[in-house]
Design an enzyme around this catalytic site. Structure first.
Site, mmCIF file in Angstrom:
data_model
loop_
_atom_site.group_PDB
_atom_site.id
_atom_site.type_symbol
_atom_site.label_atom_id
_atom_site.label_comp_id
_atom_site.label_asym_id
_atom_site.label_seq_id
_atom_site.Cartn_x
_atom_site.Cartn_y
_atom_site.Cartn_z
ATOM 1 N N ASN A 11 -17.953 22.222 5.171
ATOM 2 C CA ASN A 11 -17.871 20.800 5.529
ATOM 3 C C ASN A 11 -17.925 20.721 7.053
ATOM 4 O OD1 ASN A 11 -17.264 18.147 5.994
ATOM 5 N ND2 ASN A 11 -15.140 18.273 5.280
ATOM 6 N N TRP A 12 -19.068 20.304 7.557
ATOM 7 C CA TRP A 12 -19.254 20.302 9.018
ATOM 8 C C TRP A 12 -18.497 19.161 9.686
ATOM 9 C CZ3 TRP A 12 -25.322 21.001 9.520
ATOM 10 C CH2 TRP A 12 -25.678 22.232 8.932
ATOM 11 N N LYS A 13 -18.017 18.223 8.904
ATOM 12 C CA LYS A 13 -17.350 17.027 9.452
ATOM 13 C C LYS A 13 -18.296 16.370 10.467
ATOM 14 C CE LYS A 13 -13.015 19.020 8.140
ATOM 15 N NZ LYS A 13 -11.589 19.151 8.310
ATOM 16 N N HIS A 101 -11.847 13.026 0.908
ATOM 17 C CA HIS A 101 -11.314 13.990 1.882
ATOM 18 C C HIS A 101 -10.110 13.361 2.576
ATOM 19 C CE1 HIS A 101 -10.958 16.537 5.401
ATOM 20 N NE2 HIS A 101 -11.623 17.454 4.712
ATOM 21 N N GLU A 103 -9.290 13.190 5.516
ATOM 22 C CA GLU A 103 -9.610 12.413 6.727
ATOM 23 C C GLU A 103 -10.135 11.026 6.355
ATOM 24 O OE1 GLU A 103 -11.996 15.548 8.397
ATOM 25 O OE2 GLU A 103 -10.162 16.724 8.627
ATOM 26 N N GLU A 173 -6.633 20.698 -0.701
ATOM 27 C CA GLU A 173 -6.522 20.865 0.745
ATOM 28 C C GLU A 173 -5.198 20.289 1.226
ATOM 29 O OE1 GLU A 173 -10.729 21.164 2.527
ATOM 30 O OE2 GLU A 173 -10.164 19.066 2.496
ATOM 31 N N GLY A 179 -7.387 22.322 9.825
ATOM 32 C CA GLY A 179 -7.689 22.365 11.253
ATOM 33 C C GLY A 179 -6.506 22.748 12.122
ATOM 34 N N SER A 219 -7.987 25.745 7.002
ATOM 35 C CA SER A 219 -7.968 26.904 7.902
ATOM 36 C C SER A 219 -8.449 28.197 7.241
ATOM 37 C CB SER A 219 -6.570 27.087 8.508
ATOM 38 O OG SER A 219 -6.229 25.957 9.297
ATOM 39 N N GLY A 240 -13.889 24.028 6.850
ATOM 40 C CA GLY A 240 -14.205 23.109 7.943
ATOM 41 C C GLY A 240 -14.636 23.877 9.175
ATOM 42 N N GLY A 241 -13.718 24.035 10.126
ATOM 43 C CA GLY A 241 -14.018 24.632 11.432
ATOM 44 C C GLY A 241 -14.811 25.932 11.357
HETATM 45 O O1 LIG Z 1 -13.066 20.114 4.420
HETATM 46 C C1 LIG Z 1 -12.543 21.064 5.000
HETATM 47 C C2 LIG Z 1 -11.136 21.050 5.300
HETATM 48 O O2 LIG Z 1 -10.723 19.838 5.811
HETATM 49 C C3 LIG Z 1 -10.636 22.249 6.031
HETATM 50 O O3 LIG Z 1 -10.899 22.187 7.406
HETATM 51 P P1 LIG Z 1 -10.538 23.468 8.311
HETATM 52 O O4 LIG Z 1 -11.187 24.646 7.648
HETATM 53 O O5 LIG Z 1 -11.098 23.157 9.658
HETATM 54 O O6 LIG Z 1 -9.036 23.599 8.300
#
Ligand SMILES: O=C[C@H](O)COP(=O)(O)O
Length: 258
Positions: A11-13, A101, A103, A173, A179, A219, A240-241
């Protein structure tokens, strides 16, 4: 032994423009081999503005990487400024769409009712939802993480027919692990993922619940993915990150080697 194929989704956000997206997917495609795709389903969830470029690359080079969106409108068309519909995503040949999600729930006040409407919109247009659930820190500290998460699962799947529910992907999650670098302990993640499978069995059947893939997200990186994937009810990761670094994401896909 589970027959569920693990799903590693990046998930690149709100990161990587369409030019960066092309370079990034090319790097992944160059690194990943047939044996990786045989063992693991690999997907990326870029921003909407990247999807056409990713589609063109995947189609043109016949890549085995799947892709999808980070959100979907509950509506098919109309006066909904800024929204992107299921028919639009289907036309771009998206396979997946992340829904609910944390967010989106936090910054856009998405409720379980809206999440449920979006899950139905996804199925209506042939997209597979990745339904995201998970608790905030205070909920975990109060010991209510399981009931909170199961209520989100139940709300998100409300009135969904079994033939659709059996293909849903659930991403657990814990919000406090997203994050932050604080990964949820593998056994703690397993506790909730097992409870999610139990809830799906209660809502549908054990047979159906055994088919549903449940991801962990929060994470995830190459250094912790193997331990997470060793858990019986965890069938992949929503990353994510770490998915923004192609080499790191490839290592996550190859979790068996870590
Ligand atoms: O969609 C992915 C999640 O929100 C995890 O994000 P993260 O891997 O940056 O903690």
């Amino acid at each position: 032994m589970s027959t569920r194929t693990p799903l590693m989704a990046g998930n690149w956000k709100m990161n990587l423009n369409h030019l960066e997206a092309i370079a990034h997917v090319q790097k992944l495609a160059f690194a990943l081999a047939d044996k990786d795709y045989e063992a693991v389903e690999v997907a990326v969830l870029p921003p909407f503005t990247d999807l056409r470029s990713v589609q063109t690359l995947v189609d043109g080079d016949k890549l085995k990487i799947k892709y999808g969106a980070q959100d979907i409108s509950a509506h098919d068309s109309g006066a909904f400024t800024g929204e992107i519909s299921g028919p639009m995503l289907a036309k771009l040949k998206c396979t997946y769409v992340a829904i609910g999600h944390s967010e989106r729930r936090q910054y856009h006040a998405e409720t379980d009712e809206l999440v449920n409407a979006k899950v139905k919109a996804a199925y209506k247009h042939g997209l597979t939802p990745i339904l995201c659930v998970g608790e905030e820190l205070e909920v975990r500290e109060a010991g209510n993480h399981v009931s909170h998460t199961l209520a989100q699962v139940e709300g998100g799947l409300k009135d969904l027919p079994a033939e659709q529910a059996e293909t849903v992907v659930i991403a657990y999650e814990p919000v406090w692990a997203i994050g932050t670098g604080k990964v949820c302990g593998a056994e703690d993640a397993q506790e909730v993922c097992a409870a999610i499978r139990g809830k799906i069995a209660e809502l549908y059947s054990q047979d159906l619940a055994d088919k549903v893939r449940i991801q962990y997200g929060g994470s995830v990186k190459a250094g912790n993915v193997a331990e997470i994937m060793a858990q019986a009810d965890i069938d992949g990761a929503l990353v994510g990150g770490a998915s923004l670094d192609a080499d790191e994401f490839v290592k996550i896909v190859r979790f068996r080697d870590q």
